[in-house]
Design a protein around this motif. Structure first.
Motif, PDB file in Angstrom:
ATOM      1  N   ALA A  83      53.614  19.272 -16.947  1.00 20.09           N
ATOM      2  CA  ALA A  83      54.874  19.286 -16.207  1.00 20.09           C
ATOM      3  C   ALA A  83      55.165  17.930 -15.567  1.00 20.09           C
ATOM      4  CB  ALA A  83      54.841  20.377 -15.141  1.00 20.09           C
ATOM      5  N   VAL A  84      54.123  17.260 -15.074  1.00 18.07           N
ATOM      6  CA  VAL A  84      54.320  15.934 -14.474  1.00 18.07           C
ATOM      7  C   VAL A  84      54.788  14.929 -15.530  1.00 18.07           C
ATOM      8  CG1 VAL A  84      53.131  13.978 -13.406  1.00 18.07           C
ATOM      9  CG2 VAL A  84      52.703  16.293 -12.577  1.00 18.07           C
ATOM     10  N   ILE A  85      54.117  14.921 -16.679  1.00 19.48           N
ATOM     11  CA  ILE A  85      54.505  13.998 -17.750  1.00 19.48           C
ATOM     12  C   ILE A  85      55.930  14.279 -18.220  1.00 19.48           C
ATOM     13  CG2 ILE A  85      54.005  13.298 -20.127  1.00 19.48           C
ATOM     14  CD1 ILE A  85      51.034  13.868 -19.511  1.00 19.48           C
ATOM     15  N   ALA A  86      56.235  15.552 -18.427  1.00 22.39           N
ATOM     16  CA  ALA A  86      57.583  15.919 -18.860  1.00 22.39           C
ATOM     17  C   ALA A  86      58.618  15.544 -17.802  1.00 22.39           C
ATOM     18  CB  ALA A  86      57.647  17.414 -19.156  1.00 22.39           C
ATOM     19  N   GLY A  87      58.270  15.716 -16.523  1.00 26.45           N
ATOM     20  CA  GLY A  87      59.196  15.365 -15.453  1.00 26.45           C
ATOM     21  C   GLY A  87      59.488  13.878 -15.412  1.00 26.45           C
ATOM     22  N   LEU A  88      58.451  13.066 -15.616  1.00 26.07           N
ATOM     23  CA  LEU A  88      58.645  11.616 -15.641  1.00 26.07           C
ATOM     24  C   LEU A  88      59.550  11.187 -16.786  1.00 26.07           C
ATOM     25  CD1 LEU A  88      54.997  10.475 -14.861  1.00 26.07           C
ATOM     26  CD2 LEU A  88      56.995  10.108 -13.395  1.00 26.07           C
ATOM     27  N   VAL A  89      59.447  11.881 -17.906  1.00 28.89           N
ATOM     28  CA  VAL A  89      60.188  11.488 -19.101  1.00 28.89           C
ATOM     29  C   VAL A  89      61.607  12.058 -19.118  1.00 28.89           C
ATOM     30  CG1 VAL A  89      60.254  11.637 -21.622  1.00 28.89           C
ATOM     31  CG2 VAL A  89      58.066  11.255 -20.447  1.00 28.89           C
ATOM     32  N   PHE A  90      61.765  13.318 -18.733  1.00 25.89           N
ATOM     33  CA  PHE A  90      63.019  14.031 -18.997  1.00 25.89           C
ATOM     34  C   PHE A  90      63.924  14.243 -17.790  1.00 25.89           C
ATOM     35  CE2 PHE A  90      60.083  15.909 -22.282  1.00 25.89           C
ATOM     36  CZ  PHE A  90      60.618  15.182 -23.345  1.00 25.89           C
ATOM     37  N   LEU A  91      63.391  14.215 -16.582  1.00 26.03           N
ATOM     38  CA  LEU A  91      64.219  14.578 -15.429  1.00 26.03           C
ATOM     39  C   LEU A  91      64.987  13.383 -14.891  1.00 26.03           C
ATOM     40  CD1 LEU A  91      61.901  16.988 -13.395  1.00 26.03           C
ATOM     41  CD2 LEU A  91      63.713  17.579 -15.010  1.00 26.03           C
ATOM     42  N   PRO A  92      66.259  13.565 -14.544  1.00 22.67           N
ATOM     43  CA  PRO A  92      67.045  12.479 -13.955  1.00 22.67           C
ATOM     44  C   PRO A  92      66.787  12.369 -12.457  1.00 22.67           C
ATOM     45  CG  PRO A  92      68.404  14.421 -14.175  1.00 22.67           C
ATOM     46  CD  PRO A  92      67.058  14.777 -14.762  1.00 22.67           C
ATOM     47  N   GLU A  93      67.072  11.207 -11.914  1.00 18.50           N
ATOM     48  CA  GLU A  93      66.959  11.018 -10.465  1.00 18.50           C
ATOM     49  C   GLU A  93      68.286  11.410  -9.827  1.00 18.50           C
ATOM     50  OE1 GLU A  93      65.525  11.230  -7.625  1.00 18.50           O
ATOM     51  OE2 GLU A  93      64.127   9.633  -8.142  1.00 18.50           O
ATOM     52  N   ALA A  94      68.217  12.152  -8.745  1.00 22.06           N
ATOM     53  CA  ALA A  94      69.427  12.547  -8.025  1.00 22.06           C
ATOM     54  C   ALA A  94      69.039  12.969  -6.626  1.00 22.06           C
ATOM     55  CB  ALA A  94      70.122  13.706  -8.746  1.00 22.06           C
ATOM     56  N   ARG A  95      69.985  12.849  -5.726  1.00 23.47           N
ATOM     57  CA  ARG A  95      69.786  13.329  -4.360  1.00 23.47           C
ATOM     58  C   ARG A  95      71.142  13.682  -3.763  1.00 23.47           C
ATOM     59  NH1 ARG A  95      66.953   8.687  -1.240  1.00 23.47           N
ATOM     60  NH2 ARG A  95      66.117   8.258  -3.305  1.00 23.47           N
ATOM     61  N   SER A  96      71.100  14.359  -2.647  1.00 19.82           N
ATOM     62  CA  SER A  96      72.343  14.770  -2.006  1.00 19.82           C
ATOM     63  C   SER A  96      73.090  13.553  -1.470  1.00 19.82           C
ATOM     64  CB  SER A  96      72.039  15.743  -0.860  1.00 19.82           C
ATOM     65  OG  SER A  96      73.194  16.007  -0.117  1.00 19.82           O
ATOM     66  N   GLY A  97      74.424  13.569  -1.596  1.00 17.72           N
ATOM     67  CA  GLY A  97      75.227  12.508  -1.014  1.00 17.72           C
ATOM     68  C   GLY A  97      75.267  12.598   0.495  1.00 17.72           C
ATOM     69  N   ARG A  98      74.992  13.781   1.014  1.00 14.10           N
ATOM     70  CA  ARG A  98      74.949  13.998   2.459  1.00 14.10           C
ATOM     71  C   ARG A  98      73.653  14.718   2.814  1.00 14.10           C
ATOM     72  NH1 ARG A  98      80.387  17.101   3.571  1.00 14.10           N
ATOM     73  NH2 ARG A  98      78.993  17.930   5.151  1.00 14.10           N
ATOM     74  N   PRO A  99      72.545  13.958   2.935  1.00 16.16           N
ATOM     75  CA  PRO A  99      71.268  14.595   3.252  1.00 16.16           C
ATOM     76  C   PRO A  99      71.372  15.459   4.501  1.00 16.16           C
ATOM     77  CG  PRO A  99      70.958  12.287   2.702  1.00 16.16           C
ATOM     78  CD  PRO A  99      72.437  12.512   2.798  1.00 16.16           C
ATOM     79  N   ALA A 100      70.734  16.615   4.430  1.00 15.64           N
ATOM     80  CA  ALA A 100      70.891  17.604   5.496  1.00 15.64           C
ATOM     81  C   ALA A 100      70.128  17.260   6.760  1.00 15.64           C
ATOM     82  CB  ALA A 100      70.432  18.974   4.987  1.00 15.64           C
ATOM     83  N   GLY A 101      69.143  16.362   6.684  1.00 13.86           N
ATOM     84  CA  GLY A 101      68.345  16.051   7.857  1.00 13.86           C
ATOM     85  C   GLY A 101      67.272  17.098   8.102  1.00 13.86           C
ATOM     86  N   TYR A 102      66.625  17.023   9.243  1.00 12.90           N
ATOM     87  CA  TYR A 102      65.480  17.890   9.515  1.00 12.90           C
ATOM     88  C   TYR A 102      65.625  18.560  10.870  1.00 12.90           C
ATOM     89  CZ  TYR A 102      63.527  15.128   5.761  1.00 12.90           C
ATOM     90  OH  TYR A 102      63.338  14.513   4.565  1.00 12.90           O
ATOM     91  N   ASP A 103      65.003  19.695  10.968  1.00 13.01           N
ATOM     92  CA  ASP A 103      64.906  20.402  12.243  1.00 13.01           C
ATOM     93  C   ASP A 103      63.429  20.740  12.434  1.00 13.01           C
ATOM     94  OD1 ASP A 103      65.167  21.869  14.517  1.00 13.01           O
ATOM     95  OD2 ASP A 103      66.237  23.538  13.607  1.00 13.01           O
ATOM     96  N   LEU A 104      62.647  19.734  12.752  1.00  9.06           N
ATOM     97  CA  LEU A 104      61.201  19.917  12.855  1.00  9.06           C
ATOM     98  C   LEU A 104      60.841  20.854  13.997  1.00  9.06           C
ATOM     99  CD1 LEU A 104      59.958  16.263  12.188  1.00  9.06           C
ATOM    100  CD2 LEU A 104      60.066  18.185  10.596  1.00  9.06           C
ATOM    101  N   THR A 105      61.590  20.784  15.083  1.00  2.00           N
ATOM    102  CA  THR A 105      61.293  21.666  16.215  1.00  2.00           C
ATOM    103  C   THR A 105      61.534  23.119  15.841  1.00  2.00           C
ATOM    104  OG1 THR A 105      61.898  19.913  17.770  1.00  2.00           O
ATOM    105  CG2 THR A 105      61.827  22.180  18.621  1.00  2.00           C
ATOM    106  N   GLY A 106      62.647  23.387  15.161  1.00  2.00           N
ATOM    107  CA  GLY A 106      62.922  24.753  14.715  1.00  2.00           C
ATOM    108  C   GLY A 106      61.846  25.260  13.775  1.00  2.00           C
ATOM    109  N   MET A 107      61.428  24.399  12.832  1.00  2.00           N
ATOM    110  CA  MET A 107      60.352  24.783  11.923  1.00  2.00           C
ATOM    111  C   MET A 107      59.084  25.112  12.687  1.00  2.00           C
ATOM    112  SD  MET A 107      60.758  22.001   8.863  1.00  2.00           S
ATOM    113  CE  MET A 107      59.048  22.328   8.406  1.00  2.00           C
ATOM    114  N   ALA A 108      58.754  24.278  13.683  1.00  2.00           N
ATOM    115  CA  ALA A 108      57.521  24.486  14.445  1.00  2.00           C
ATOM    116  C   ALA A 108      57.575  25.791  15.241  1.00  2.00           C
ATOM    117  CB  ALA A 108      57.288  23.306  15.379  1.00  2.00           C
ATOM    118  N   LEU A 109      58.703  26.068  15.876  1.00  2.00           N
ATOM    119  CA  LEU A 109      58.804  27.274  16.706  1.00  2.00           C
ATOM    120  C   LEU A 109      58.691  28.542  15.865  1.00  2.00           C
ATOM    121  CD1 LEU A 109      61.642  26.163  19.152  1.00  2.00           C
ATOM    122  CD2 LEU A 109      59.262  26.642  19.758  1.00  2.00           C
TER     123      LEU A 109
END
Length: 464
Positions: free
Chosen positions: A185-211
């Protein structure tokens, strides 16, 4: 690295196959351990608490980190986080296969679940990136079918691998088999998967996750292994921390939403009756199905003396019934009959589950009869679970579709962990006919699901 705009249909298909491999890897490892658990328990001398954590730890870590995993992909790229997730999952699988104590295996399973939570959201996001809206319909349907087949295949594959005893590895091979698959899966991912990310990253809520993470830990730690000898009232003292932690977490995410900041979830979703009731039904139903599969797989070997291979193969009738319930019954009749479909599905499971667990242990009924009851159990399960998701999001605004879906997935995993904790503790605490003790809890949860489903609105899919 492929450019999305220049990808040919063949390249998109190869990318999709790569994502499917990871999906199968993640789902199979949720259920494959059920068949292997008696052998693991005997080999490592694990107590009942460790045995339950080996199963529930994976789902719990996956659930707690799932939303965070999605946000990592938004911020750092779906392809990159997918590859890191697969690498982490593969290394954690190696640690599972090399574990020499129950504690080591529990730790490795927690790491597996955490890596799965990083890997899984990126697969869904990349499908969105690779295909246009019309193409996604068939691709997402394929993901659902393959995911269902993978969950069914887990116990079967576990039985086959243990019976084959490849390289004299015994139960360890059910984890080590992930190494070549993960590497591919790693080899196939390196070869076949495109790079992409959100245009508006959602950010993090580490405190909410911790609670909320601390709240879940305070709840599950005493529940898992609660039936072991010597557990007094003091063992459950951490549960007193659950309400204040949940309250603090709720207040925290509500304030962040009011300020326009990223939050773990939007509390406004819970003002929607179908969503709120759908989540409650989801967590309850996931708990009873996870508990049923754990008790069924363990009891067949420990109480009826069956082999892991036979135990795995006996899951096939259940799987066929589930496919029919999801693919035919729920899809065909939910728009017409609404809440009655999950009510009938859960009602079918009441006598079917009782017949399966009683007949396969105490009653020692013919396997043909047990198999027929397993088909009925699976069909009822499919009719219910196939309706819960569409019902829960039926009135959710499209702007909240992503977070609502993530919360549904999270509650399913939390429900699975809760079922293993509650029903597993009851099963391991009883020395005489333990399957019937587990069955009693399963039946109570089924009755609760019937009541919940019946209290859903009678008409949910009318045009607004």
């Amino acid at each position: 690295m492929p450019d999305i705009a220049r990808l040919s249909p063949r390249q998109k298909t190869l990318a999709l196959i790569t994502l499917v491999i990871a999906l199968v890897l993640e789902i199979v490892d949720m259920t494959i351990v059920n068949t292997a658990l008696p052998a693991i328990k005997a080999s490592l001398g694990a107590n009942s608490q460790a045995s339950q954590w080996i199963v529930a730890g994976y789902s719990l870590a996956f659930a707690l980190l799932l939303m965070a995993g999605g946000r990592l992909g938004d911020s750092f790229g779906y392809r990159r986080m997918f590859l890191w997730g697969v690498i982490g999952f593969t290394l954690a699988s190696a640690a599972c296969g090399l574990a020499t104590t129950g504690t080591q295996l529990v730790g490795a399973r927690l790491l597996q679940g955490a890596a799965g939570a990083v890997m899984a959201p990126q697969a869904m996001a990349l499908v969105q990136v690779l295909f246009d809206p019309l193409e996604r319909v068939s691709r997402m349907a394929m993901f659902g079918i393959i995911g269902g087949l993978a969950s069914i295949a887990g116990p079967i594959l576990g039985g086959i691998l243990i019976e084959a005893n490849l390289f004299d590895l015994g139960w360890r091979v059910v984890f080590l088999i992930n190494l070549p698959v993960g590497l591919g899966a790693v080899i196939a991912g390196l070869v076949f998967l495109p790079e992409a990310r959100s245009g508006r990253p959602a950010g993090y809520d580490l405190t909410g996750m911790a609670l909320f993470g601390l709240a879940m830990a305070a709840l599950f730690w005493p529940l898992i292994g609660a039936g072991e000898a010597g557990r007094g009232a003091g063992h459950f003292i951490t549960m007193l921390a659950v309400p204040p932690l949940v309250w603090a977490g709720w207040r925290h995410v509500a304030r962040r939403v009011d300020r326009g900041q990223s939050a773990l979830f939007d509390p406004a979703l819970f003002a929607i009756p179908t969503f709120r009731k759908g989540l409650a039904l989801s967590i309850t139903f996931s708990a009873l199905t996870a508990g049923f599969l754990l008790v069924f797989a363990f009891a067949l070997q420990a109480e009826r003396g069956q082999s892991p291979l036979f135990t795995g193969l006996l899951h096939m009738p259940y799987g066929f019934g589930a496919m029919f319930g999801i693919g035919v019954m729920s899809r065909s009749y939910l728009p017409r009959f609404g809440r009655l479909v999950p009510v009938v599905g859960a009602s079918m499971m009441v006598p079917a589950c009782a017949g399966v667990l009683y007949g396969s242990t105490v009653g020692q009924w013919p396997w043909a009869l047990v198999g027929a009851l397993l088909v009925m159990t699976g069909a009822g399960m499919g009719m219910t679970v196939g309706c819960i998701g569409p019902i829960a999001v039926s009135k959710v605004d499209r702007d909240h579709a992503g977070s609502a879906s993530a919360m549904m997935k999270t509650t399913q995993q939390l429900g699975s962990a809760l079922g293993v904790a509650l029903i597993g503790s009851l099963y391991f605490a009883v020395s005489v006919r333990p399957a019937l003790a587990g069955l009693a809890a399963i039946e109570l949860l089924l009755l609760a699901c019937i009541v919940m489903a019946f209290n859903l609105p009678s008409r949910m899919f009318d045009a607004d």
